[in-house]
Design an enzyme around this catalytic site. Structure first.
Site, PDB file in Angstrom:
ATOM      1  CE  LYS A  22      31.147  39.061  47.857  1.00 44.15           C
ATOM      2  NZ  LYS A  22      32.361  39.138  47.073  1.00 44.15           N
ATOM      3  CG  ASN A  23      31.017  42.257  44.600  1.00 42.82           C
ATOM      4  OD1 ASN A  23      31.780  41.438  45.455  1.00 42.82           O
ATOM      5  ND2 ASN A  23      30.437  41.163  43.580  1.00 42.82           N
ATOM      6  CB  CYS A 116      38.567  30.355  40.959  1.00 38.69           C
ATOM      7  SG  CYS A 116      36.743  31.041  41.106  1.00 38.69           S
ATOM      8  NE  ARG A 121      36.834  34.606  39.572  1.00 44.20           N
ATOM      9  CZ  ARG A 121      36.076  35.436  40.464  1.00 44.20           C
ATOM     10  NH1 ARG A 121      36.215  34.448  41.641  1.00 44.20           N
ATOM     11  NH2 ARG A 121      35.837  36.547  40.627  1.00 44.20           N
ATOM     12  N   PRO A 122      41.658  34.326  35.163  1.00 40.75           N
ATOM     13  CG  PRO A 122      41.762  34.864  33.134  1.00 40.75           C
ATOM     14  CD  PRO A 122      40.756  34.336  33.959  1.00 40.75           C
ATOM     15  NE  ARG A 395      34.569  34.667  50.445  1.00 39.68           N
ATOM     16  CZ  ARG A 395      34.986  34.577  49.234  1.00 39.68           C
ATOM     17  NH1 ARG A 395      35.206  33.269  48.635  1.00 39.68           N
ATOM     18  NH2 ARG A 395      35.471  35.343  48.507  1.00 39.68           N
TER      19      ARG A 395
HETATM   20  C1  UD1 Z   1      33.627  40.456  39.943  1.00 38.63           C
HETATM   21  C2  UD1 Z   1      32.933  40.165  41.158  1.00 38.63           C
HETATM   22  C3  UD1 Z   1      32.322  38.795  41.045  1.00 38.63           C
HETATM   23  C4  UD1 Z   1      31.398  38.804  39.622  1.00 38.63           C
HETATM   24  C5  UD1 Z   1      32.367  39.360  38.454  1.00 38.63           C
HETATM   25  C6  UD1 Z   1      31.457  39.435  37.229  1.00 38.63           C
HETATM   26  C7  UD1 Z   1      33.932  41.272  43.098  1.00 38.63           C
HETATM   27  C8  UD1 Z   1      34.715  41.241  44.071  1.00 38.63           C
HETATM   28  N1  UD1 Z   1      33.610  40.234  42.409  1.00 38.63           N
HETATM   29  O1  UD1 Z   1      34.497  39.636  39.866  1.00 38.63           O
HETATM   30  O2  UD1 Z   1      31.266  38.658  42.066  1.00 38.63           O
HETATM   31  O3  UD1 Z   1      30.847  37.567  39.435  1.00 38.63           O
HETATM   32  O4  UD1 Z   1      32.875  40.449  38.902  1.00 38.63           O
HETATM   33  O5  UD1 Z   1      30.613  40.482  37.394  1.00 38.63           O
HETATM   34  O6  UD1 Z   1      33.458  42.227  42.594  1.00 38.63           O
HETATM   35  N2  UD1 Z   1      38.924  38.167  32.878  1.00 38.63           N
HETATM   36  C9  UD1 Z   1      40.005  38.027  32.060  1.00 38.63           C
HETATM   37  N3  UD1 Z   1      41.037  38.455  32.426  1.00 38.63           N
HETATM   38  C10 UD1 Z   1      41.205  39.090  33.648  1.00 38.63           C
HETATM   39  C11 UD1 Z   1      40.144  39.550  34.271  1.00 38.63           C
HETATM   40  C12 UD1 Z   1      39.035  39.076  34.079  1.00 38.63           C
HETATM   41  O7  UD1 Z   1      39.840  37.353  31.054  1.00 38.63           O
HETATM   42  O8  UD1 Z   1      42.175  39.903  33.883  1.00 38.63           O
HETATM   43  C13 UD1 Z   1      37.562  37.687  32.415  1.00 38.63           C
HETATM   44  C14 UD1 Z   1      37.064  36.558  33.535  1.00 38.63           C
HETATM   45  O9  UD1 Z   1      37.380  35.289  33.259  1.00 38.63           O
HETATM   46  C15 UD1 Z   1      35.723  36.727  33.514  1.00 38.63           C
HETATM   47  C16 UD1 Z   1      35.269  38.363  32.740  1.00 38.63           C
HETATM   48  O10 UD1 Z   1      36.695  38.733  32.579  1.00 38.63           O
HETATM   49  O11 UD1 Z   1      35.211  35.639  32.023  1.00 38.63           O
HETATM   50  C17 UD1 Z   1      34.806  39.005  33.851  1.00 38.63           C
HETATM   51  O12 UD1 Z   1      35.427  38.942  35.016  1.00 38.63           O
HETATM   52  P1  UD1 Z   1      35.633  40.057  35.972  1.00 38.63           P
HETATM   53  O13 UD1 Z   1      34.782  41.187  35.815  1.00 38.63           O
HETATM   54  O14 UD1 Z   1      37.109  40.436  36.103  1.00 38.63           O
HETATM   55  O15 UD1 Z   1      35.352  39.477  37.398  1.00 38.63           O
HETATM   56  P2  UD1 Z   1      36.059  39.771  39.034  1.00 38.63           P
HETATM   57  O16 UD1 Z   1      36.272  41.271  38.905  1.00 38.63           O
HETATM   58  O17 UD1 Z   1      36.848  38.587  39.338  1.00 38.63           O
END
Ligand code: UD1
Length: 423
Positions: A22-23, A116, A121-122, A395
């Site tokens: 999926k991811n 979320c 989740r920023p 999902r």
């Molecule tokens: C993706 C995965 C999700 C997985 C996560 C971590 C998809 C569709 N989803 O989510 O299943 O749990 O990776 O492996 O692939 N962060 C910030 N600012 C940002 C973005 C992220 O501070 O702009 C922080 C988040 O709060 C978190 C960390 O970075 O603590 C990792 O998040 P991220 O890798 O971005 O997760 P997703 O891409 O949303």
């Protein structure tokens, strides 16, 4: 909304085929927007999330055909660079269209994802990266509006983010000049996206490392790709095998992506046999407690935190599970406690007292992996469990019911309306 009714206590055995990731497929589908052409994807899992992304591509103007795990996307007719709130609120990964849309149209309007169940989740890193690439980014009525012609730059991420790395990569392949990303995510799904972009004609160096160098191209082209197997689905079934298995064979998974989890399962005493075609796993005679701390790849994934907590309820002793990626991702804990688990939660640290005799109960959860952890608990619990809000599982887990049934689980889908009528 449907529920699963699961009768616990049945040993699992047999073969379970692993679906496409999926991811990996979600950003790859978004990447097809970057350049107007035809794309063919194989091994696409039929999930709510892939259907949501297909719907989003259609809103943007693409034509999508999806049959028997083969998806054909034609993005030549795209004209509407917008991702509406109604879709983004149901699936945060919709935000992946941001980079591709700015790259192609020089402007876009993408709803800002809301809160979320795992905390805030920023998306600040995504936005900062777009600005560094030269886009003018504003917030207008809940929507991110990004405009501008992109130019390569150096982007040093403070935090390793899968989504921000993917979005930036998809924007940078069309930005003028060179972009260098440091502290980039190197999850297998990001590597898969980078390889797909290379097949589209992008120039990317450093794939599989935390430093990615992208040289923007004026022209790209359509391509064909096979989606990698879903390591989180594979690991969820491996944990099911370690909890209730009598030779469960996981087929089609990529063992390289499972090194950390396989090591943890073996440390817990699970009997793992690696064959060329499959990984075979059986329940240990006694499960040993093993602590885990989530970390970016190749560390232990946050997407398997809930499932490990469930597994550890069966261990002979206490274990500690810490989530350092998502501090609040523990919606499953109160539900597991309702089934008889003994878990103490302090901040992002769960202490699990094992072994606990789990007893079936009506439970529900609010996200994909937490729901999967409740299914695992139900498989070993005494009596019957009812897991509501099955759509969370739909999902992220293709045909989970059929796959578990084929392994010998007793699982039945019941429509909630039916219960209301009976009641
Ligand atoms: C993706 C995965 C999700 C997985 C996560 C971590 C998809 C569709 N989803 O989510 O299943 O749990 O990776 O492996 O692939 N962060 C910030 N600012 C940002 C973005 C992220 O501070 O702009 C922080 C988040 O709060 C978190 C960390 O970075 O603590 C990792 O998040 P991220 O890798 O971005 O997760 P997703 O891409 O949303």
């Amino acid at each position: 909304m449907d529920r699963f009714v699961i009768e616990g206590g049945h040993r699992l055995s047999g073969v379970v085929p692993i679906s496409g990731a999926k991811n990996a497929v979600l950003p790859i589908m978004a990447a097809s927007l970057i350049w107007p052409d035809r794309y063919i994807l194989h091994n696409v899992p039929s999930l709510r999330d892939t259907l949501t992304m297909a719907h989003l591509l259609e809103i943007i103007g693409a034509r999508v055909l999806f049959e028997h795990n083969r998806m054909e996307i034609d993005t030549t007719t795209c004209h509407n660079p917008e991702a509406p709130y109604e879709l983004v609120k149901t699936m945060r990964a919709s935000f992946y269209v941001l980079g591709p849309l700015v790259a192609r149209f020089g402007r876009c309007r993408v709803s800002l994802p809301g809160g979320c169940n795992w905390g805030p989740r920023p998306v600040d890193l995504h936005l900062k990266a777009m600005e560094l690439l030269g886009a003018d980014v504003t917030l207008e009525e809940g929507y991110i509006v990004a405009r501008g012609q992109l130019k390569g730059n150096t982007i040093d991420f403070d935090v390793s983010s899968v989504g921000a790395t993917g979005n930036t990569l998809m924007a940078a392949v069309r930005a003028e000049g060179e972009t260098v990303m440091t502290n980039a995510a190197r999850e297998p799904e990001i590597t898969a996206l980078a390889r797909f972009l290379q097949k589209m004609g992008a120039r990317i160096d450093g794939i599989g490392t935390t430093t990615l160098r992208i040289t923007g191209q004026n022209e790209l082209h359509g391509t064909e790709e096979e989606i990698i197997p879903d390591r989180i689905e594979a690991a969820t079934f491996l944990i099911a095998g370690a909890m209730a298995g009598d030779k469960v064979r996981i087929k089609g998974a990529s063992e390289d992506h499972l090194t950390d989890i396989l090591g943890k399962l073996e440390a817990a005493g699970a009997v793992v046999n690696r064959h060329e075609e499959a990984i075979e796993i059986s329940r240990p005679s006694a499960t040993l407690p093993v602590d885990v701390v989530t970390a970016p790849y190749p560390g232990y994934p946050t997407d398997l935190q809930a499932q490990w907590i469930t597994f550890m309820t069966q261990a002979e002793g206490n274990s500690v599970v810490r989530d350092n990626i998502y501090m609040d991702r523990f919606a499953h804990v109160p539900e597991l406690i309702r089934m008889g688990a003994r878990i103490r939660l302090e901040g992002n640290k769960a202490t699990i007292e094992g072994p606990a005799e789990l007893i079936g109960a009506p439970v529900m959860s609010t996200d994909i992996r937490a729901s999967a952890s409740l299914v695992l608990a139900a498989l070993v619990a005494g009596g019957t469990s009812e897991i509501s809000r099955v759509y969370h599982l739909e999902r992220g887990y293709e045909n989970i019911e059929e796959k578990l049934t084929a392994l010998g689980a007793r699982i039945e889908r019941v429509a909630d309306d039916h219960r209301l009528q009976k009641g």
